[in-house]
Design an enzyme around this catalytic site. Structure first.
Site, PDB file in Angstrom:
ATOM      1  N   THR A  58       0.828  -1.197   0.000  1.00 23.73           N
ATOM      2  CA  THR A  58       0.000   0.000   0.000  1.00 23.73           C
ATOM      3  C   THR A  58       0.868   1.255   0.000  1.00 23.73           C
ATOM      4  O   THR A  58       1.963   1.243   0.561  1.00 23.73           O
ATOM      5  CB  THR A  58      -0.853  -0.059   1.285  1.00 23.73           C
ATOM      6  OG1 THR A  58      -1.724  -1.166   1.175  1.00 23.73           O
ATOM      7  CG2 THR A  58      -1.640   1.199   1.543  1.00 23.73           C
ATOM      8  N   ARG A 116     -14.108  -7.414  -1.026  1.00 23.36           N
ATOM      9  CA  ARG A 116     -13.515  -7.011   0.255  1.00 23.36           C
ATOM     10  C   ARG A 116     -13.020  -5.563   0.182  1.00 23.36           C
ATOM     11  O   ARG A 116     -12.401  -5.149  -0.789  1.00 23.36           O
ATOM     12  CB  ARG A 116     -12.352  -7.943   0.579  1.00 23.36           C
ATOM     13  CG  ARG A 116     -11.638  -7.643   1.915  1.00 23.36           C
ATOM     14  CD  ARG A 116     -10.424  -6.789   1.735  1.00 23.36           C
ATOM     15  NE  ARG A 116      -9.644  -6.638   2.971  1.00 23.36           N
ATOM     16  CZ  ARG A 116      -8.639  -5.788   3.106  1.00 23.36           C
ATOM     17  NH1 ARG A 116      -8.280  -5.018   2.095  1.00 23.36           N
ATOM     18  NH2 ARG A 116      -7.985  -5.706   4.233  1.00 23.36           N
ATOM     19  N   VAL A 117     -13.297  -4.797   1.220  1.00 19.35           N
ATOM     20  CA  VAL A 117     -12.824  -3.413   1.319  1.00 19.35           C
ATOM     21  C   VAL A 117     -12.023  -3.287   2.613  1.00 19.35           C
ATOM     22  O   VAL A 117     -12.461  -3.772   3.659  1.00 19.35           O
ATOM     23  CB  VAL A 117     -14.007  -2.426   1.318  1.00 19.35           C
ATOM     24  CG1 VAL A 117     -13.536  -1.019   1.642  1.00 19.35           C
ATOM     25  CG2 VAL A 117     -14.727  -2.467  -0.025  1.00 19.35           C
ATOM     26  N   GLY A 118     -10.875  -2.651   2.530  1.00 20.87           N
ATOM     27  CA  GLY A 118     -10.009  -2.534   3.715  1.00 20.87           C
ATOM     28  C   GLY A 118      -9.976  -1.141   4.300  1.00 20.87           C
ATOM     29  O   GLY A 118     -10.750  -0.250   3.915  1.00 20.87           O
ATOM     30  N   ASP A 119      -9.055  -0.954   5.216  1.00 29.10           N
ATOM     31  CA  ASP A 119      -8.953   0.304   5.956  1.00 29.10           C
ATOM     32  C   ASP A 119      -8.584   1.497   5.079  1.00 29.10           C
ATOM     33  O   ASP A 119      -8.882   2.646   5.430  1.00 29.10           O
ATOM     34  CB  ASP A 119      -7.916   0.173   7.075  1.00 29.10           C
ATOM     35  CG  ASP A 119      -6.522  -0.122   6.536  1.00 29.10           C
ATOM     36  OD1 ASP A 119      -6.394  -0.990   5.654  1.00 29.10           O
ATOM     37  OD2 ASP A 119      -5.556   0.524   6.988  1.00 29.10           O
ATOM     38  N   THR A 159      -0.742   1.372   6.865  1.00 34.24           N
ATOM     39  CA  THR A 159      -0.595   0.189   6.024  1.00 34.24           C
ATOM     40  C   THR A 159      -0.529  -1.028   6.932  1.00 34.24           C
ATOM     41  O   THR A 159       0.025  -0.945   8.031  1.00 34.24           O
ATOM     42  CB  THR A 159       0.668   0.281   5.147  1.00 34.24           C
ATOM     43  OG1 THR A 159       0.931  -1.020   4.586  1.00 34.24           O
ATOM     44  CG2 THR A 159       1.902   0.724   5.924  1.00 34.24           C
ATOM     45  N   GLY A 172      -5.663  -4.654   7.195  1.00 28.62           N
ATOM     46  CA  GLY A 172      -6.675  -3.605   7.256  1.00 28.62           C
ATOM     47  C   GLY A 172      -7.821  -3.862   8.207  1.00 28.62           C
ATOM     48  O   GLY A 172      -8.346  -2.918   8.814  1.00 28.62           O
TER      49      GLY A 172
HETATM   50  N1  ASP Z   1      -4.066  -1.938   4.661  1.00 32.63           N
HETATM   51  C1  ASP Z   1      -4.260  -2.495   3.355  1.00 32.63           C
HETATM   52  C2  ASP Z   1      -5.588  -3.204   3.310  1.00 32.63           C
HETATM   53  O1  ASP Z   1      -5.914  -3.884   4.264  1.00 32.63           O
HETATM   54  C3  ASP Z   1      -3.205  -3.458   2.936  1.00 32.63           C
HETATM   55  C4  ASP Z   1      -1.773  -3.071   3.234  1.00 32.63           C
HETATM   56  O2  ASP Z   1      -1.502  -2.016   3.744  1.00 32.63           O
HETATM   57  O3  ASP Z   1      -0.884  -3.872   2.916  1.00 32.63           O
HETATM   58  O4  ASP Z   1      -6.266  -3.151   2.310  1.00 32.63           O
END
Ligand code: ASP
Length: 289
Positions: free
Chosen positions: A149, A177-180, A199, A202
């Site tokens: 990220t 899927r949706v992350g942080d 990062t 998430g």
């Molecule tokens: N935080 C990001 C997510 O969960 C992934 C990452 O930072 O590697 O989508």
């Protein structure tokens, strides 16, 4: 200006992949600094830095985004202006080259905060965000140790803070899927106290309200930035997660903690308006900083 290219494992692609990623970090820092040095807004600096890293193909964002379980690519991003608390985000968009450009347009050209999926794509394309041509995305398989990220935080000459984050998410994720990185307050936050881009895993960053937690600690509990970031990361660890962040406060203090073996990161700074030409400082492993 502080940026990251993801927290995770040591680079699998050997020295070449690492050198390419470090070059991209340097370009992103110089591009963002050019804006800040000219008296430009922190918001423009963080967007420019993140957009360069998205386009580089070196990170899990934009062109280099990793594949999901079914081989598809979907992007999440958030941008936030600390001066106004305006924020914009996109989640699970698939058709544009730059999720951060789409997020900025959501912030400035809609009454909304977050647009997801086909609606986000349609809006971004209509707003002129370049379409991803077939074959644009590298569709990296779910190998460990791809630089990750991308994100940026900045404090400008007028004292404004801003943060931006963009990602392809977790390799091998379930489609949808949706992350942080798409959730303001989780992976990205900026207010009058500080700006944060995170990062890592998430789901745990969402459950920790990570980025907002740091801002709350700094702004309301008067904790020093480094301690606030370390404590929030500790909470992520207690939830079973790992990762890191870059953060800057209103006094220009920078924190870049991480709980993973490596985090691609860099910082550049100086006195704006004095003709200062600071050089980017870039690191990957913990002991190199
Ligand atoms: N935080 C990001 C997510 O969960 C992934 C990452 O930072 O590697 O989508």
């Amino acid at each position: 200006l502080a940026i990251h290219g993801g927290a995770g494992q040591p680079p699998a692609g050997g020295d070449e992949a690492r050198a390419a990623a470090e070059r991209a970090l340097g370009e992103a820092l110089r591009a963002g600094w050019a804006i800040l040095a000219a008296g430009g807004p922190a918001l423009d600096a963080v967007e420019a830095a993140v957009a360069l890293m998205e386009a580089s193909g070196c990170f899990n964002a934009g062109r280099g985004a990793v594949a999901d379980r079914d081989g598809g690519v979907s992007l999440d991003a958030t941008i936030m202006d600390g001066a106004t608390r305006a924020t914009g985000a996109v989640a699970a968009v698939e058709k544009v080259t730059s999720a951060i450009a789409a997020a900025r347009r959501v912030m400035e050209r809609t009454p909304h905060v977050l647009l997801a999926g086909p609606g986000g794509d349609a809006f971004a394309l209509a707003e002129g965000v370049p379409a991803a041509s077939p074959g644009y995305f590298l569709r990296r398989p779910a190998v460990a140790a791809t630089p990750g990220t991308v994100g940026a935080v900045a404090l400008d000459a007028d004292g404004r803070l801003a943060a931006a984050t963009a990602t392809g998410g977790i390799a091998g994720k379930l489609p949808g899927r949706v992350g942080d990185s798409a959730v303001p307050g989780a992976g990205t936050w900026a207010d009058g106290a500080c700006a944060v881009s995170a990062t890592g895993t998430g789901e745990m960053f969402i459950r920790a309200a990570f980025a907002h937690q740091i801002a709350w600690r700094v702004g309301r509990a008067a904790e020093p930035l480094a301690e606030a970031a370390r404590r929030a990361l500790e909470e992520v660890r207690a939830l079973g997660g790992a990762g890191g962040c870059v953060a800057v406060d209103a006094a220009g203090n920078v924190a870049m903690p991480f709980s993973t073996p490596v985090m691609y990161r860099g910082v550049i700074g100086g006195s704006v308006g004095t003709g200062d030409q600071p050089s980017p400082q870039i690191a990957v492993f913990p002991d190199s900083y």
